[in-house]
Structures are given as C-alpha cells and as structure tokens.
Scaffold this active site. Structure first.
Site, PDB file in Angstrom:
ATOM      1  N   ARG A 121       0.824  -1.204   0.000  1.00 18.54           N
ATOM      2  CA  ARG A 121       0.000   0.000   0.000  1.00 18.54           C
ATOM      3  C   ARG A 121       0.863   1.261   0.000  1.00 18.54           C
ATOM      4  O   ARG A 121       0.640   2.173  -0.758  1.00 18.54           O
ATOM      5  CB  ARG A 121      -0.910  -0.020   1.234  1.00 18.54           C
ATOM      6  CG  ARG A 121      -1.628   1.277   1.446  1.00 18.54           C
ATOM      7  CD  ARG A 121      -2.768   1.137   2.400  1.00 18.54           C
ATOM      8  NE  ARG A 121      -3.683   0.106   1.989  1.00 18.54           N
ATOM      9  CZ  ARG A 121      -4.248  -0.779   2.806  1.00 18.54           C
ATOM     10  NH1 ARG A 121      -3.976  -0.764   4.078  1.00 18.54           N
ATOM     11  NH2 ARG A 121      -5.080  -1.686   2.349  1.00 18.54           N
ATOM     12  N   TYR A 122       1.827   1.305   0.894  1.00 19.36           N
ATOM     13  CA  TYR A 122       2.694   2.480   1.005  1.00 19.36           C
ATOM     14  C   TYR A 122       3.931   2.256   0.142  1.00 19.36           C
ATOM     15  O   TYR A 122       4.305   1.109  -0.119  1.00 19.36           O
ATOM     16  CB  TYR A 122       3.115   2.677   2.470  1.00 19.36           C
ATOM     17  CG  TYR A 122       1.950   2.797   3.425  1.00 19.36           C
ATOM     18  CD1 TYR A 122       1.288   4.003   3.581  1.00 19.36           C
ATOM     19  CD2 TYR A 122       1.515   1.703   4.161  1.00 19.36           C
ATOM     20  CE1 TYR A 122       0.219   4.122   4.465  1.00 19.36           C
ATOM     21  CE2 TYR A 122       0.447   1.807   5.038  1.00 19.36           C
ATOM     22  CZ  TYR A 122      -0.191   3.018   5.198  1.00 19.36           C
ATOM     23  OH  TYR A 122      -1.244   3.134   6.056  1.00 19.36           O
ATOM     24  N   ARG A 125       7.027   0.158   2.128  1.00 15.75           N
ATOM     25  CA  ARG A 125       6.825  -0.944   3.076  1.00 15.75           C
ATOM     26  C   ARG A 125       5.677  -1.843   2.631  1.00 15.75           C
ATOM     27  O   ARG A 125       4.753  -1.381   1.956  1.00 15.75           O
ATOM     28  CB  ARG A 125       6.590  -0.433   4.497  1.00 15.75           C
ATOM     29  CG  ARG A 125       5.542   0.651   4.614  1.00 15.75           C
ATOM     30  CD  ARG A 125       5.871   1.570   5.797  1.00 15.75           C
ATOM     31  NE  ARG A 125       4.811   2.527   6.069  1.00 15.75           N
ATOM     32  CZ  ARG A 125       4.717   3.704   5.449  1.00 15.75           C
ATOM     33  NH1 ARG A 125       5.592   4.052   4.526  1.00 15.75           N
ATOM     34  NH2 ARG A 125       3.732   4.531   5.747  1.00 15.75           N
ATOM     35  N   CYS A 134      -4.780 -17.695  14.647  1.00 15.18           N
ATOM     36  CA  CYS A 134      -4.426 -16.903  15.828  1.00 15.18           C
ATOM     37  C   CYS A 134      -4.735 -17.741  17.056  1.00 15.18           C
ATOM     38  O   CYS A 134      -5.629 -18.584  17.023  1.00 15.18           O
ATOM     39  CB  CYS A 134      -5.265 -15.637  15.892  1.00 15.18           C
ATOM     40  SG  CYS A 134      -4.911 -14.530  14.550  1.00 15.18           S
ATOM     41  N   CYS A 138     -10.106 -12.720  17.835  1.00 16.49           N
ATOM     42  CA  CYS A 138     -10.692 -11.514  18.416  1.00 16.49           C
ATOM     43  C   CYS A 138     -12.013 -11.243  17.715  1.00 16.49           C
ATOM     44  O   CYS A 138     -12.076 -11.253  16.487  1.00 16.49           O
ATOM     45  CB  CYS A 138      -9.773 -10.327  18.204  1.00 16.49           C
ATOM     46  SG  CYS A 138      -8.106 -10.633  18.767  1.00 16.49           S
ATOM     47  N   CYS A 141     -11.860  -8.470  15.049  1.00 10.18           N
ATOM     48  CA  CYS A 141     -10.786  -8.578  14.057  1.00 10.18           C
ATOM     49  C   CYS A 141     -11.204  -7.975  12.717  1.00 10.18           C
ATOM     50  O   CYS A 141     -12.259  -8.293  12.185  1.00 10.18           O
ATOM     51  CB  CYS A 141     -10.413 -10.035  13.860  1.00 10.18           C
ATOM     52  SG  CYS A 141      -9.122 -10.247  12.625  1.00 10.18           S
ATOM     53  N   ARG A 143      -9.758  -8.606   9.951  1.00  8.04           N
ATOM     54  CA  ARG A 143      -9.607  -9.633   8.907  1.00  8.04           C
ATOM     55  C   ARG A 143     -10.468 -10.850   9.215  1.00  8.04           C
ATOM     56  O   ARG A 143     -10.084 -11.983   8.930  1.00  8.04           O
ATOM     57  CB  ARG A 143      -8.144 -10.058   8.790  1.00  8.04           C
ATOM     58  CG  ARG A 143      -7.262  -8.964   8.326  1.00  8.04           C
ATOM     59  CD  ARG A 143      -5.944  -9.442   7.721  1.00  8.04           C
ATOM     60  NE  ARG A 143      -5.110  -8.276   7.554  1.00  8.04           N
ATOM     61  CZ  ARG A 143      -4.037  -8.011   8.302  1.00  8.04           C
ATOM     62  NH1 ARG A 143      -3.643  -8.857   9.237  1.00  8.04           N
ATOM     63  NH2 ARG A 143      -3.357  -6.910   8.104  1.00  8.04           N
ATOM     64  N   ASP A 302     -12.530  -0.521  12.425  1.00  8.78           N
ATOM     65  CA  ASP A 302     -12.759  -0.538  10.969  1.00  8.78           C
ATOM     66  C   ASP A 302     -14.219  -0.814  10.601  1.00  8.78           C
ATOM     67  O   ASP A 302     -15.022  -1.198  11.445  1.00  8.78           O
ATOM     68  CB  ASP A 302     -11.895  -1.628  10.326  1.00  8.78           C
ATOM     69  CG  ASP A 302     -10.450  -1.192  10.230  1.00  8.78           C
ATOM     70  OD1 ASP A 302     -10.203   0.019  10.168  1.00  8.78           O
ATOM     71  OD2 ASP A 302      -9.576  -2.090  10.224  1.00  8.78           O
ATOM     72  N   ASP A 339      -8.071   4.004   9.673  1.00  6.69           N
ATOM     73  CA  ASP A 339      -7.533   3.321   8.501  1.00  6.69           C
ATOM     74  C   ASP A 339      -8.535   3.572   7.380  1.00  6.69           C
ATOM     75  O   ASP A 339      -9.688   3.131   7.461  1.00  6.69           O
ATOM     76  CB  ASP A 339      -7.374   1.819   8.796  1.00  6.69           C
ATOM     77  CG  ASP A 339      -6.072   1.288   8.250  1.00  6.69           C
ATOM     78  OD1 ASP A 339      -5.575   1.866   7.268  1.00  6.69           O
ATOM     79  OD2 ASP A 339      -5.561   0.290   8.794  1.00  6.69           O
ATOM     80  N   LYS A 346      -3.431   4.757   6.905  1.00  5.78           N
ATOM     81  CA  LYS A 346      -3.844   5.314   8.203  1.00  5.78           C
ATOM     82  C   LYS A 346      -3.836   6.839   8.162  1.00  5.78           C
ATOM     83  O   LYS A 346      -2.854   7.444   7.745  1.00  5.78           O
ATOM     84  CB  LYS A 346      -2.893   4.834   9.292  1.00  5.78           C
ATOM     85  CG  LYS A 346      -2.958   3.351   9.495  1.00  5.78           C
ATOM     86  CD  LYS A 346      -1.917   2.876  10.461  1.00  5.78           C
ATOM     87  CE  LYS A 346      -1.684   1.398  10.276  1.00  5.78           C
ATOM     88  NZ  LYS A 346      -0.971   1.078   9.017  1.00  5.78           N
TER      89      LYS A 346
HETATM   90  S1  SF4 Z   1      -7.092  -9.054  15.606  1.00  8.43           S
HETATM   91 FE1  SF4 Z   1      -7.424 -10.724  14.134  1.00  8.43          FE
HETATM   92  S2  SF4 Z   1      -5.423 -11.161  13.288  1.00  8.43           S
HETATM   93 FE2  SF4 Z   1      -5.129 -10.002  15.186  1.00  8.43          FE
HETATM   94  S3  SF4 Z   1      -4.866 -11.514  16.790  1.00  8.43           S
HETATM   95 FE3  SF4 Z   1      -6.996 -10.974  16.754  1.00  8.43          FE
HETATM   96  S4  SF4 Z   1      -7.930 -12.505  15.396  1.00  8.43           S
HETATM   97 FE4  SF4 Z   1      -5.751 -12.534  15.037  1.00  8.43          FE
END
Ligand code: SF4
Length: 437
Positions: A121-122, A125, A134, A138, A141, A143, A302, A339, A346
């Site tokens: 994207r940038y 980097r 994971c 979460c 999350c 993603r 997000d 973001d 960001k």
């Molecule tokens: S935010 Fe998403 S990618 Fe990050 S640790 Fe939690 S589940 Fe995993």
C-alpha cells in the site's frame, strides 16, 4: 509460577494429570484451545441460557471461536457479559448484523495485493501475511473474513513468492509480518522467513504484529527470543486493549522481549463497551510504558462486517486523546488513526491545538485551555529545493537520501514538482474540459 483459582479449575477440567508446566507450554495451550460452547461452559463452570446457546451457534457458523485456556482464565465470571476479556473473545449474535457501509475488506487489502501474501500500500513498506490462524479469534478482528479459514493458510511456496516480490522491489525497506499471528509458526519456519528477508539488502527493518503476549504469553520462549535477536532489527508490535490483560504472565513475556533488545510497540483498537473511556485508556498506556512498551496506534474500529457493535464515534477517540495529551508523558500517547476505507492507509486525527494565525504569529491553546501565541521569524529565507543535492548547502555529504518522487500533499508543497492541484478522478468539471462528460 502459581496458578490462580480460575486457572486451577480450568486445568483440572481439561486434564487432572496436568500441572503448571503444562499450563506454561504454549503448544499445550493451543491443543486445548476452546472452540465450542460445551467446553467453554465446562471449563468456566457456568451454564448459558438456551437463547444464548442458540445465538452463539449461529454466530460461530460464520465467524469461528478460539480462546486459549490462559485467556479464558482472565474472564470474570461474576460479571461475565461486561467483562472486557469476555467481550473480546466470546461470539455475540450482534456480529451477524450487517450495517449499511459495512464491508468484507474495508481496507481493500486484497486489491492492493500484487502477489499472494503481500499487501503493498505504502511506497516503502509491505505487509507479508504469513499465517491465518491466531491463538484467540478476536471478535473485533478486521480480517474476520480470513482468520481461521483453513482454505487460505499461506503455504511455504506462497510465502516464498511474497519474499521474491520483496527481493525484486528495491524501494521496500520495511516488511511487516502479520496474519493471523506470525508467532504461531514454528520456530524453524519463522527463522526461515526472517533469514530470507534479512538476506535482502534493501530490507532495513522487519516488524512483527502479534497478539501472543496478550492471549498466549507462554509463546515468548528463550528460543524465540534467540531467533528474533539473530535477525535484528526486528520490532514487535503487540495488541493490548485493556489494562486487565497485562497480567503477571504477560509482564514476563514483555520483559523477556525487552531484555532481548526487541523494541516494543502496542496497537489498541478503540472498542465500545471495552475501552471507550479516558480512565481505562490512561491506565492501559501507563501500564504499557511501565512494561517498556510504547503505545503506538489507537485505531478507530474498521468498517469490517460484524463489527458495528464495537464502533464508537470518532469524537470518543478525540476525547480520549484530549485526556492524554499534556495530562501524561508524551510517549504514553498513541497516534489515533482511522484506517481509510478503500485502502488509503492510516489517517491520523487529533484535537485541534492551532486556533488561528497571521503572517508572523500563531495562536495555540494547550491541554489546560490556556491560549498562547508563538511568534514566528520576521524574515525567513526558505531553501529552494530543486533536488540537486550535490550543490545544496543543506544536504552536504548526505548518502542514502530519499530518491522517490513526492506524492500527495508533499508533492504540492515541493519546489521541484510543478503540480499545482490534485483532482479526484470523478471530477465532472475536469471530465467536461477533456470532452468526456
Ligand atoms: S485481531 Fe485478528 S489477526 Fe489479530 S490476533 Fe486478533 S484474530 Fe488474530
């Protein structure tokens, strides 16, 4: 290490022959991660209502659950539904609410992906996605669409192609390993990836984003530290959202990383009902700094599908920054960012401190509300920059100066570029001029 009462109860419910050495073994924790409701209830010694069970089942069909026994042990069962650990880890039926404006991939990471495993994207980097699992999924999350999906686990050959892309793109100086959680890879695999990246001359730094110090602190082993040290400079960014997550085990993990010479940062997501409070946030940043972790970003939540119940207005983030800037040490204050939906990167946002200005004076206000002025120089001779650095007084003997072309607002401000305006592609007036509209 002494186990807490909650940890004793959980370990005994899993295996009566297990002891604290099993508890501290990250692979044991992963093998015994909680992925279904029955185990969740048994380990915590609780019973949910039929309605809660039904809602839970529907949610995990779309977004899976995984909680390490360690993170589970932090849930306060006396006030479970308000508990920040519970809210971050246990599926809620509200994740199925799709609101107007929600997107599967709000940051357009898939579109900015020239080869699998890379988001570029940038200019200088890239994000290298090396894992899609994971220790704990979460609930907030960004993603969600990918994490836990067994069909998209990055293979060694796909990661190899990503590394090849980095090797063939000399402007990349900074590589961020992400996922999923890169620390869920085996030591050997991680060592291989870091070694490959280190062999690329233009890669100056490697960063790793991980939530293991929060949800699986036992993953931080002396062997892992040895690997990170071998491939320095490696920066580690972790993801604490609430001070209650900085337990003795987490502190030990952070201490090992800091003692190993690994610079540590933290990214927090602003989450409604979890940390959307100036006092909670101040307690978090103070505890982080005490443990040698620099608060780096505070993210506005997000627009990913299933996160609407976690989102706050942007004003809440500004209010939190207002309560930190000036009220605590500067390095305790994270940069609050949105973001940009659509993949713009960001965008920092903060309270406004510049009240007004004239040709030789600016008017500012401080954190207390004191209004003050700063007198600017009466005369100032700017250095004209034509990018001919060899003949410039300012840049004498400067090796390795940035050669890239300016873009965006920097381009408008530069002397060496004649661009005077940036025009959105969809501007109808300009289309008309070109005979297109
Ligand atoms: S935010 Fe998403 S990618 Fe990050 S640790 Fe939690 S589940 Fe995993």
């Amino acid at each position: 290490m002494t186990l807490s009462a909650a940890q004793e109860q959980i370990i005994n419910s899993i295996d009566t022959t297990a002891d604290s050495s099993h508890w501290k073994d990250w692979k044991w924790q992963m093998r015994n991660s909680v992925r279904d409701l029955d185990t969740f209830e048994t380990l915590l010694g609780i019973e949910l209502s039929e309605e809660q069970r039904g809602a839970f089942r529907k949610t995990v069909e779309k977004f899976p659950m995984s909680i390490t026994p360690y993170y589970l042990s932090l849930i306060n069962t006396e006030d479970m539904e308000n508990d920040p650990v519970f809210r971050q880890s246990v599926p809620s039926p509200r994740e199925l609410d799709i609101m107007n404006g929600d997107m599967q991939d709000p940051l357009h990471e898939d579109e900015d992906s020239p080869v699998p495993c890379i988001t570029h994207r940038y200019p200088d980097r890239v994000l290298l996605l090396v894992s899609n699992t994971c220790p704990m999924y979460c609930r907030h999350c960004t993603r969600k669409r990918k994490v836990g999906d067994e069909d998209t686990i990055p293979t060694k050959s796909a990661i190899g192609k990503g590394i090849e892309y980095i090797r063939n793109t000399p402007q990349i100086r900074d590589v961020l390993l992400s996922g999923g959680d890169p620390f869920l890879l085996t030591d050997d695999h991680l060592d291989w990836i870091l070694g490959e990246l280190r062999s690329i001359e233009h890669v100056e730094i490697i960063r790793i984003g991980t939530r293991t110090p929060v949800v699986l602190p036992y993953r931080i082993t002396p062997e892992l530290i040895g690997i990170l040290k071998k491939h320095q400079p490696v920066w580690v960014n972790t993801h604490f959202n609430h001070s209650c997550e900085i337990t003795e085990s987490a502190r030990t993990a952070l201490g090992m990383l800091a003692d190993g010479g690994i610079p540590l940062g933290n990214q927090t997501v602003l989450l409604s009902g979890i940390n959307d409070c100036p006092r909670i946030m101040k307690a978090l940043v103070h505890k982080l700094v005490k443990n040698r972790v620099r608060p780096y970003y505070l993210y506005q939540c997000d627009l990913s599908e299933g996160l609407s119940h976690f989102r706050t207005p942007v004003g809440k983030g500004i209010e939190i920054l207002e309560s930190l800037i000036g009220h605590t040490s500067g390095f305790c204050v994270p940069t609050y960012v949105i973001d940009a939906p659509g993949g713009g990167g960001k965008i920092p946002v903060m309270p406004n401190y510049l009240i007004s200005w004239s040709t030789n004076k600016v008017v500012l206000r401080n954190y207390e509300g004191v209004i003050t002025t700063y007198k600017e120089p009466d005369s100032y001779e700017p250095t004209f920059c034509d990018r001919k650095c060899d003949s410039c007084e300012l840049l004498l003997n400067l090796d390795g100066a940035d050669e890239t072309k300016s873009i965006g607002i920097e381009q408008l401000l530069s002397d060496h570029d004649q661009t005077i305006s940036l025009v959105p592609e969809s501007n109808t007036r300009y289309s008309r001029r070109k005979g297109e509209g």
